[in-house]
Design a protein around this motif. Structure first.
Motif, PDB file in Angstrom:
ATOM      1  N   MET A  26       0.792  -1.234   0.000  1.00 36.19           N
ATOM      2  CA  MET A  26       0.000   0.000   0.000  1.00 36.19           C
ATOM      3  C   MET A  26       0.822   1.282   0.000  1.00 36.19           C
ATOM      4  SD  MET A  26      -1.435   0.331   3.917  1.00 36.19           S
ATOM      5  CE  MET A  26      -1.909   2.038   3.670  1.00 36.19           C
ATOM      6  N   HIS A  27       2.135   1.191   0.032  1.00 37.69           N
ATOM      7  CA  HIS A  27       2.969   2.399   0.006  1.00 37.69           C
ATOM      8  C   HIS A  27       4.244   2.083  -0.774  1.00 37.69           C
ATOM      9  CE1 HIS A  27       4.620   6.174   2.117  1.00 37.69           C
ATOM     10  NE2 HIS A  27       5.628   5.700   1.395  1.00 37.69           N
ATOM     11  N   THR A  28       4.265   2.497  -2.039  1.00 38.02           N
ATOM     12  CA  THR A  28       5.421   2.269  -2.907  1.00 38.02           C
ATOM     13  C   THR A  28       5.718   3.545  -3.689  1.00 38.02           C
ATOM     14  OG1 THR A  28       4.177   1.524  -4.850  1.00 38.02           O
ATOM     15  CG2 THR A  28       4.690  -0.143  -3.190  1.00 38.02           C
ATOM     16  N   THR A  84      -1.587  -8.218   4.715  1.00 40.23           N
ATOM     17  CA  THR A  84      -2.623  -8.773   3.822  1.00 40.23           C
ATOM     18  C   THR A  84      -3.921  -7.997   3.940  1.00 40.23           C
ATOM     19  OG1 THR A  84      -3.112 -10.436   5.536  1.00 40.23           O
ATOM     20  CG2 THR A  84      -1.600 -11.086   3.761  1.00 40.23           C
ATOM     21  N   THR A  85      -4.726  -8.303   4.944  1.00 38.50           N
ATOM     22  CA  THR A  85      -6.062  -7.705   5.042  1.00 38.50           C
ATOM     23  C   THR A  85      -6.035  -6.262   5.536  1.00 38.50           C
ATOM     24  OG1 THR A  85      -6.341  -8.714   7.232  1.00 38.50           O
ATOM     25  CG2 THR A  85      -7.185  -9.932   5.333  1.00 38.50           C
ATOM     26  N   ASN A  86      -5.124  -5.905   6.453  1.00 32.32           N
ATOM     27  CA  ASN A  86      -5.084  -4.526   6.952  1.00 32.32           C
ATOM     28  C   ASN A  86      -4.797  -3.513   5.848  1.00 32.32           C
ATOM     29  OD1 ASN A  86      -5.527  -5.656   9.432  1.00 32.32           O
ATOM     30  ND2 ASN A  86      -3.697  -4.835  10.413  1.00 32.32           N
ATOM     31  N   PRO A  87      -3.747  -3.698   5.038  1.00 38.52           N
ATOM     32  CA  PRO A  87      -3.515  -2.722   3.963  1.00 38.52           C
ATOM     33  C   PRO A  87      -4.642  -2.713   2.935  1.00 38.52           C
ATOM     34  CG  PRO A  87      -1.998  -4.585   3.775  1.00 38.52           C
ATOM     35  CD  PRO A  87      -2.656  -4.694   5.114  1.00 38.52           C
ATOM     36  N   ALA A  88      -5.261  -3.861   2.696  1.00 40.00           N
ATOM     37  CA  ALA A  88      -6.398  -3.881   1.772  1.00 40.00           C
ATOM     38  C   ALA A  88      -7.539  -3.028   2.313  1.00 40.00           C
ATOM     39  CB  ALA A  88      -6.862  -5.315   1.535  1.00 40.00           C
ATOM     40  N   THR A  89      -7.771  -3.115   3.619  1.00 41.07           N
ATOM     41  CA  THR A  89      -8.795  -2.266   4.240  1.00 41.07           C
ATOM     42  C   THR A  89      -8.425  -0.795   4.116  1.00 41.07           C
ATOM     43  OG1 THR A  89      -9.432  -3.983   5.824  1.00 41.07           O
ATOM     44  CG2 THR A  89      -9.918  -1.701   6.428  1.00 41.07           C
ATOM     45  N   ALA A  90      -7.154  -0.479   4.337  1.00 44.95           N
ATOM     46  CA  ALA A  90      -6.716   0.916   4.329  1.00 44.95           C
ATOM     47  C   ALA A  90      -6.927   1.575   2.974  1.00 44.95           C
ATOM     48  CB  ALA A  90      -5.252   1.011   4.739  1.00 44.95           C
ATOM     49  N   ILE A  91      -6.706   0.842   1.885  1.00 42.84           N
ATOM     50  CA  ILE A  91      -6.818   1.458   0.565  1.00 42.84           C
ATOM     51  C   ILE A  91      -8.102   1.071  -0.169  1.00 42.84           C
ATOM     52  CG2 ILE A  91      -4.313   1.586   0.396  1.00 42.84           C
ATOM     53  CD1 ILE A  91      -4.430  -0.646  -1.713  1.00 42.84           C
ATOM     54  N   LEU A 132      -7.325   7.070  11.734  1.00 45.08           N
ATOM     55  CA  LEU A 132      -6.292   7.078  10.707  1.00 45.08           C
ATOM     56  C   LEU A 132      -5.753   5.673  10.481  1.00 45.08           C
ATOM     57  CD1 LEU A 132      -4.181  10.228  11.689  1.00 45.08           C
ATOM     58  CD2 LEU A 132      -6.347  10.106  10.425  1.00 45.08           C
ATOM     59  N   HIS A 133      -5.361   5.392   9.251  1.00 49.23           N
ATOM     60  CA  HIS A 133      -4.671   4.148   8.910  1.00 49.23           C
ATOM     61  C   HIS A 133      -3.173   4.441   8.888  1.00 49.23           C
ATOM     62  CE1 HIS A 133      -8.471   2.293   7.521  1.00 49.23           C
ATOM     63  NE2 HIS A 133      -8.744   3.504   7.055  1.00 49.23           N
ATOM     64  N   VAL A 134      -2.378   3.600   9.539  1.00 45.54           N
ATOM     65  CA  VAL A 134      -0.933   3.813   9.617  1.00 45.54           C
ATOM     66  C   VAL A 134      -0.214   2.745   8.817  1.00 45.54           C
ATOM     67  CG1 VAL A 134       1.076   3.992  11.121  1.00 45.54           C
ATOM     68  CG2 VAL A 134      -1.140   4.870  11.895  1.00 45.54           C
ATOM     69  N   VAL A 135       0.782   3.174   8.027  1.00 43.52           N
ATOM     70  CA  VAL A 135       1.632   2.207   7.331  1.00 43.52           C
ATOM     71  C   VAL A 135       3.077   2.465   7.741  1.00 43.52           C
ATOM     72  CG1 VAL A 135       1.737   3.670   5.251  1.00 43.52           C
ATOM     73  CG2 VAL A 135       2.333   1.242   5.111  1.00 43.52           C
ATOM     74  N   SER A 136       3.728   1.417   8.214  1.00 46.85           N
ATOM     75  CA  SER A 136       5.125   1.481   8.620  1.00 46.85           C
ATOM     76  C   SER A 136       5.997   0.967   7.485  1.00 46.85           C
ATOM     77  CB  SER A 136       5.349   0.637   9.883  1.00 46.85           C
ATOM     78  OG  SER A 136       6.705   0.639  10.268  1.00 46.85           O
ATOM     79  N   LEU A 137       7.123   1.651   7.265  1.00 41.31           N
ATOM     80  CA  LEU A 137       8.050   1.299   6.189  1.00 41.31           C
ATOM     81  C   LEU A 137       9.420   0.997   6.802  1.00 41.31           C
ATOM     82  CD1 LEU A 137       6.069   1.747   3.891  1.00 41.31           C
ATOM     83  CD2 LEU A 137       6.044   3.862   5.230  1.00 41.31           C
ATOM     84  N   PRO A 138       9.560  -0.119   7.491  1.00 40.08           N
ATOM     85  CA  PRO A 138      10.752  -0.328   8.313  1.00 40.08           C
ATOM     86  C   PRO A 138      12.046  -0.488   7.540  1.00 40.08           C
ATOM     87  CG  PRO A 138       9.404  -2.309   8.264  1.00 40.08           C
ATOM     88  CD  PRO A 138       8.596  -1.230   7.613  1.00 40.08           C
ATOM     89  N   MET A 139      12.012  -1.029   6.328  1.00 40.66           N
ATOM     90  CA  MET A 139      13.270  -1.249   5.603  1.00 40.66           C
ATOM     91  C   MET A 139      13.874   0.075   5.154  1.00 40.66           C
ATOM     92  SD  MET A 139      12.677  -4.841   3.549  1.00 40.66           S
ATOM     93  CE  MET A 139      11.633  -4.154   2.289  1.00 40.66           C
ATOM     94  N   CYS A 140      13.059   0.953   4.598  1.00 42.28           N
ATOM     95  CA  CYS A 140      13.549   2.261   4.167  1.00 42.28           C
ATOM     96  C   CYS A 140      13.985   3.094   5.371  1.00 42.28           C
ATOM     97  CB  CYS A 140      12.465   2.989   3.378  1.00 42.28           C
ATOM     98  SG  CYS A 140      12.964   4.613   2.755  1.00 42.28           S
TER      99      CYS A 140
END
Length: 408
Positions: A54-56, A345-352, A262-270
């Motif tokens: 969901m975040h690229t 899987t399901t959480n990012p699908a819900t967010a977007i 709010l929906h939160v997306v973590s980007l740990p590798m970057c």
């Protein structure tokens, strides 16, 4: 190659391992059968839904060979990408690199992607039409969404961003902005939400991508959503400064985030790559946001790939299993519940706003039988099922991009 050859036609996958939380059953991993048709004993192989990334940043992807980050820092990434964009990001260049990333994601088992697109004019008028073409070409394989990306200092209600917002609306996109402390950032956030509401668009922010504990625009976004009644989905990404600020301030902010929905997306590798990078010094602070504390408050938390082989992150391959494996290690997701798999899987699908279920006609099958087996190896021999059939998982060759990689 796939670890098992499946017969053609409808199948019943017997003796598979699935996360109980994805099928409404108690327990961590359970053995079951999925689908209807010819029975196939899968010997305990694990089955997961196809992934949502969901975040690229598909427009930035794979420019590293021609524009590497000179020092690995955040500012090094900003300046390098800016120069590459100005010099090289024509429609053909962007389209070719997008296609490469999409082929990689598809081969790994991703079914939906939201990408941010750098949108400072004239790039907005170049990248969004390219994206629209890719969305049409990939329909039925990967569901694609696009959010514009500008810095907060480039936002105004009466400037060129109004044109950008109209381009986003015309392409059924998402309004996006990077937030950080500015004297009038609270008003900018409110005005931004107003522009999104006027166009019936949802919002997606890059937020506090810093270890400065004084940077807390996340709180301002939550307050703005609550005070304005903005009702469309709002995604906030990164939120690194939470890991550096006093705990009381961080937790009070998360209480507001939960109230605002709010929906939160973590980007740990970057974040691991960029944060606390100093010459000849070992990093002490790693920048991952407070995912456990968010989850405890009922906040919808996801993880995603972020950048791929560009100055913001030199590595990656659009593989959500890699994200899952690294996030588990970086964020200590093990030993803390049995449902973190939803965050990929399901959480990012819900967010977007896309749908993801454990569907045997669209799933990813791994030889691994336990979480430990799954996360200990790259699982390069997985099986990806789409529309009831195993797909060709051949990854594109980096050599295909060589014509684009000559340095100026």
């Amino acid at each position: 190659m796939d670890f098992k050859t499946l017969p053609p036609g409808p199948l019943r996958l017997d003796n598979v391992t699935v996360p109980g939380c994805l099928i409404g059953q108690p327990g961590d991993l359970v053995r079951t059968s999925l689908g209807e048709g010819q029975p196939v004993d899968m010997a305990g192989a694990m089955v997961l839904p196809c992934f949502t990334d969901m975040h690229t940043h598909l427009d930035k992807g794979h420019i590293w060979p021609r524009s590497p980050n000179p020092d690995g820092t955040f500012m090094g990434a900003l300046t390098t990408v800016g120069a590459d964009r100005t010099a090289r990001w024509g429609a053909e260049d962007v389209a070719t690199r997008m296609e490469f990333s999409l082929r990689s994601a598809y081969a790994h088992g991703t079914v939906a992607i939201r990408t941010h697109l750098d949108a400072i004019a004239p790039q907005d008028a170049i990248s969004f039409p390219v994206f629209a073409t890719k969305r049409e070409e990939w329909a039925g394989r990967i569901t694609l969404q696009a959010a514009c990306l500008i810095g907060a200092e480039d936002f105004s209600t009466d400037g060129t961003f109004r044109t950008t917002a109209d381009i986003v609306a015309a392409h059924q996109g998402v309004l996006g902005m990077v937030t950080y402390p500015l004297p009038d950032i609270a008003q900018r956030i409110r005005d931004f939400l107003g522009m999104a509401e006027a166009r019936n668009l949802s919002a997606d922010f890059h937020v506090d991508e810093t270890l400065d504990p004084a940077s807390n625009t996340l709180r301002l976004i939550a307050e703005a959503v609550l005070e304005t009644g903005f009702s469309a989905p709002v995604v906030v990404g990164h939120c690194c400064s939470l890991s550096a600020m006093p705990e009381g301030d961080a937790l009070a902010t998360l209480d507001l985030v939960a109230r605002a929905g709010l929906h939160v997306v973590s980007l740990p590798m970057c974040n691991l790559y960029l944060q606390d990078r100093q010459p000849h010094c070992t990093p002490r602070m790693r920048g991952i946001t407070l995912v456990h504390e968010m989850k405890a408050r009922g906040i919808n938390v996801s993880f995603s790939s972020d950048n791929t082989r560009d100055p913001f992150y030199a590595y990656g391959d659009m593989d959500m299993l890699e994200v899952m494996r690294e996030a588990t290690r970086i964020g200590h997701l093990d030993h803390t519940g049995t449902d973190w798999v939803k965050a990929f899987t399901t959480n990012p699908a819900t967010a977007i706003g896309t749908a993801t279920t454990l569907d045997p006609a669209n799933c990813v099958i791994f030889r691994a039988r336990t979480w430990n087996e799954l996360l200990a190896r790259p699982q390069s021999d997985r099986i990806v099922i789409r529309h009831g059939r195993p797909i060709d998982r051949t990854l594109p060759d980096y050599a295909e991009l060589d014509p684009l990689m000559e340095r100026p």
